[in-house]
Scaffold this motif. Structure first.
Motif, mmCIF file in Angstrom:
data_model
loop_
_atom_site.group_PDB
_atom_site.id
_atom_site.type_symbol
_atom_site.label_atom_id
_atom_site.label_comp_id
_atom_site.label_asym_id
_atom_site.label_seq_id
_atom_site.Cartn_x
_atom_site.Cartn_y
_atom_site.Cartn_z
ATOM 1 N N TYR A 1 1.001 -1.301 0.087
ATOM 2 C CA TYR A 1 -0.006 0.046 0.079
ATOM 3 C C TYR A 1 0.912 1.394 -0.004
ATOM 4 C CZ TYR A 1 -2.781 3.780 1.839
ATOM 5 O OH TYR A 1 -3.341 4.970 1.734
ATOM 6 N N GLY A 2 1.892 1.401 0.823
ATOM 7 C CA GLY A 2 2.851 2.616 0.899
ATOM 8 C C GLY A 2 3.662 2.778 -0.340
ATOM 9 N N TRP A 3 4.060 1.732 -0.985
ATOM 10 C CA TRP A 3 4.516 1.878 -2.256
ATOM 11 C C TRP A 3 3.504 2.544 -3.234
ATOM 12 C CZ3 TRP A 3 7.727 -2.813 -4.729
ATOM 13 C CH2 TRP A 3 8.276 -2.562 -5.632
ATOM 14 N N TRP A 4 2.331 1.976 -3.192
ATOM 15 C CA TRP A 4 1.434 2.538 -4.249
ATOM 16 C C TRP A 4 1.055 3.898 -3.872
ATOM 17 C CZ3 TRP A 4 -3.233 4.612 -2.818
ATOM 18 C CH2 TRP A 4 -4.136 5.011 -3.948
ATOM 19 N N TRP A 5 0.639 4.594 -2.462
ATOM 20 C CA TRP A 5 0.508 5.712 -2.055
ATOM 21 C C TRP A 5 1.668 6.582 -2.588
ATOM 22 C CZ3 TRP A 5 -3.310 8.774 -0.831
ATOM 23 C CH2 TRP A 5 -2.954 9.994 -0.504
ATOM 24 N N TRP A 6 2.911 6.199 -2.087
ATOM 25 C CA TRP A 6 4.007 7.221 -2.500
ATOM 26 C C TRP A 6 4.165 7.336 -3.911
ATOM 27 C CZ3 TRP A 6 9.067 7.783 0.798
ATOM 28 C CH2 TRP A 6 8.772 7.932 2.209
ATOM 29 N N ALA A 7 4.043 6.330 -4.817
ATOM 30 C CA ALA A 7 4.249 6.507 -6.130
ATOM 31 C C ALA A 7 2.873 7.335 -6.770
ATOM 32 C CB ALA A 7 4.306 5.110 -6.647
ATOM 33 N N ARG A 8 1.883 6.993 -6.436
ATOM 34 C CA ARG A 8 0.750 7.931 -7.116
ATOM 35 C C ARG A 8 -0.157 8.834 -6.242
ATOM 36 N NH1 ARG A 8 -0.829 5.983 -11.645
ATOM 37 N NH2 ARG A 8 -2.999 6.410 -11.041
ATOM 38 N N GLY A 9 -0.022 8.775 -4.866
ATOM 39 C CA GLY A 9 -0.577 9.560 -4.052
ATOM 40 C C GLY A 9 -1.732 10.219 -4.381
ATOM 41 N N LYS A 10 -2.005 11.439 -4.141
ATOM 42 C CA LYS A 10 -3.397 12.111 -4.350
ATOM 43 C C LYS A 10 -3.309 12.369 -6.075
ATOM 44 C CE LYS A 10 -4.435 13.496 0.112
ATOM 45 N NZ LYS A 10 -4.591 14.766 1.142
ATOM 46 N N ALA A 11 -4.268 12.255 -6.690
ATOM 47 C CA ALA A 11 -4.353 12.916 -8.005
ATOM 48 C C ALA A 11 -3.030 12.421 -9.002
ATOM 49 C CB ALA A 11 -4.511 14.272 -8.227
ATOM 50 N N GLY A 12 -2.498 11.372 -8.590
ATOM 51 C CA GLY A 12 -1.283 10.718 -9.413
ATOM 52 C C GLY A 12 0.064 11.554 -8.899
ATOM 53 N N GLU A 13 0.017 12.257 -8.102
ATOM 54 C CA GLU A 13 1.355 13.115 -7.631
ATOM 55 C C GLU A 13 1.795 12.361 -6.461
ATOM 56 O OE1 GLU A 13 0.696 17.213 -7.526
ATOM 57 O OE2 GLU A 13 -0.341 17.278 -9.280
ATOM 58 N N GLU A 14 3.123 12.447 -6.343
ATOM 59 C CA GLU A 14 3.929 12.128 -5.132
ATOM 60 C C GLU A 14 3.343 13.090 -3.648
ATOM 61 O OE1 GLU A 14 8.170 11.763 -2.919
ATOM 62 O OE2 GLU A 14 8.000 11.945 -4.945
ATOM 63 N N PRO A 15 2.752 12.218 -2.732
ATOM 64 C CA PRO A 15 2.345 13.224 -1.702
ATOM 65 C C PRO A 15 3.251 13.882 -0.669
ATOM 66 C CG PRO A 15 2.245 10.787 -0.987
ATOM 67 C CD PRO A 15 2.551 11.063 -2.513
ATOM 68 N N PRO A 16 3.122 14.851 -0.321
ATOM 69 C CA PRO A 16 4.084 15.717 0.559
ATOM 70 C C PRO A 16 3.986 15.113 1.896
ATOM 71 C CG PRO A 16 1.816 16.978 0.588
ATOM 72 C CD PRO A 16 1.732 15.825 -0.644
ATOM 73 N N ILE A 17 4.891 15.550 2.555
ATOM 74 C CA ILE A 17 5.049 15.041 4.032
ATOM 75 C C ILE A 17 3.939 15.991 4.562
ATOM 76 C CG2 ILE A 17 6.530 15.182 6.235
ATOM 77 C CD1 ILE A 17 8.999 15.120 4.381
ATOM 78 N N ALA A 18 3.393 14.987 5.644
ATOM 79 C CA ALA A 18 2.036 15.791 6.461
ATOM 80 C C ALA A 18 2.351 15.520 7.910
ATOM 81 C CB ALA A 18 0.914 14.940 6.025
ATOM 82 N N ARG A 19 1.764 16.304 8.809
ATOM 83 C CA ARG A 19 1.636 16.278 10.174
ATOM 84 C C ARG A 19 0.536 15.822 10.821
ATOM 85 N NH1 ARG A 19 5.536 19.389 13.100
ATOM 86 N NH2 ARG A 19 4.996 17.848 14.721
ATOM 87 N N LEU A 20 0.713 15.231 11.850
ATOM 88 C CA LEU A 20 -0.742 14.845 12.705
ATOM 89 C C LEU A 20 -0.748 15.920 13.800
ATOM 90 C CD1 LEU A 20 -0.989 10.984 13.358
ATOM 91 C CD2 LEU A 20 -2.515 12.553 11.953
ATOM 92 N N PRO A 21 -1.942 16.134 14.106
ATOM 93 C CA PRO A 21 -2.160 16.878 15.490
ATOM 94 C C PRO A 21 -1.501 16.092 16.834
ATOM 95 C CG PRO A 21 -4.281 16.956 14.354
ATOM 96 C CD PRO A 21 -3.265 15.985 13.808
ATOM 97 N N ARG A 22 -1.129 16.800 17.692
ATOM 98 C CA ARG A 22 -0.632 16.058 18.805
ATOM 99 C C ARG A 22 -1.588 15.252 19.547
ATOM 100 N NH1 ARG A 22 3.355 20.648 21.800
ATOM 101 N NH2 ARG A 22 4.393 20.926 19.827
ATOM 102 N N ARG A 23 -2.930 15.684 19.567
ATOM 103 C CA ARG A 23 -3.974 14.670 20.136
ATOM 104 C C ARG A 23 -3.891 13.474 19.470
ATOM 105 N NH1 ARG A 23 -8.613 15.279 23.228
ATOM 106 N NH2 ARG A 23 -10.269 14.040 22.421
ATOM 107 N N ALA A 24 -3.883 13.561 18.142
ATOM 108 C CA ALA A 24 -3.888 12.016 17.405
ATOM 109 C C ALA A 24 -2.701 11.423 17.721
ATOM 110 C CB ALA A 24 -4.069 12.697 15.804
ATOM 111 N N VAL A 25 -1.627 12.017 17.648
ATOM 112 C CA VAL A 25 -0.428 11.168 18.076
ATOM 113 C C VAL A 25 -0.536 10.447 19.455
ATOM 114 C CG1 VAL A 25 2.005 11.400 18.506
ATOM 115 C CG2 VAL A 25 1.121 12.762 16.703
ATOM 116 N N LEU A 26 -1.017 11.315 20.309
ATOM 117 C CA LEU A 26 -1.271 10.644 21.554
ATOM 118 C C LEU A 26 -2.398 9.560 21.832
ATOM 119 C CD1 LEU A 26 -0.649 10.683 24.764
ATOM 120 C CD2 LEU A 26 -2.245 12.455 24.900
ATOM 121 N N LEU A 27 -3.333 9.841 20.950
ATOM 122 C CA LEU A 27 -4.334 8.678 21.018
ATOM 123 C C LEU A 27 -3.993 7.548 20.202
ATOM 124 C CD1 LEU A 27 -7.690 11.050 20.297
ATOM 125 C CD2 LEU A 27 -7.241 9.577 22.421
ATOM 126 N N THR A 28 -3.172 7.686 19.225
ATOM 127 C CA THR A 28 -2.586 6.502 18.515
ATOM 128 C C THR A 28 -1.687 5.925 19.382
ATOM 129 O OG1 THR A 28 -2.725 7.839 16.361
ATOM 130 C CG2 THR A 28 -1.313 5.780 16.429
#
Length: 188
Positions: free
Chosen positions: A62-89
């Motif tokens: 899945y990761g290979w596919w996501w990194w190669a195709r991403g959104k609309a066929g473009e490589e996705p940028p690095i993203a961030r999670l909110p601190r609350r989401a990190v803690l809950l995870t």
């Protein structure tokens, strides 16, 4: 150290190096290392870590596919999670580890079940975040690496414990590198 453990360590180290550099080569090298580590951990009766390799095989595709195709066929940028989401995870991973460790202890001859399962559940979270190219994956990998060094060393997997020492250094580097890249992208 078996030749199988050596090969697994080499491919896994290459995969992490490619991850830090955000190269698509992380995925094929990761798949090979994962398949080899499945056997290594099964032989060591670290069933949580062995089962984790099955998850890794699927999520890496899945990761290979996501990194190669991403959104609309473009490589996705690095993203961030909110601190609350990190803690809950993190809390969800700890809770899942406790439940799974109880099952392994009750029904198998598993070794180091609580720590093995914490490595497993935190790794699942880390790999999912990595597959989505989320910066905080590195925080989870750092926690996994610290724990894995002790567990694998205590089970006689010296090379693998050493590899996780290398992974720890690479995860710190990866966090620094990805933060730098994210900041550079924000200023561009």
């Amino acid at each position: 150290m078996s030749p199988l453990e050596i090969a697994a360590a080499v491919f896994s180290a290459l995969s992490v190096l490619f991850t830090v550099r955000r190269s698509l080569w992380l995925w094929p090298t990761g798949l090979i290392g994962t398949a080899l580590y499945f056997v290594v951990f099964l032989q060591a009766r670290l069933y949580g870590s062995a089962g984790l390799q099955v998850f890794f095989l699927v999520i890496q595709l899945y990761g290979w596919w996501w990194w190669a195709r991403g959104k609309a066929g473009e490589e996705p940028p690095i993203a961030r999670l909110p601190r609350r989401a990190v803690l809950l995870t993190a809390l969800a991973a700890v809770a899942a580890a406790g439940i799974a460790a109880w099952g392994l202890t009750a029904f198998t001859d598993a070794r180091a079940a609580p720590a093995d399962m914490l490595i497993t559940t935190l790794s699942i979270a880390a790999q999912w975040l990595l597959s989505r190219k989320i910066l905080e994956n590195w925080l989870f990998w750092i926690a996994v690496d610290v724990l894995a060094i002790g567990v694998y060393a205590s089970q006689g997997l010296a090379l693998t414990a050493g590899l996780y020492g290398l992974f720890l250094a690479m995860a710190c580097w990866g966090l620094w590198e990805w933060r730098r890249s994210l900041r550079a992208g924000a200023t561009a």
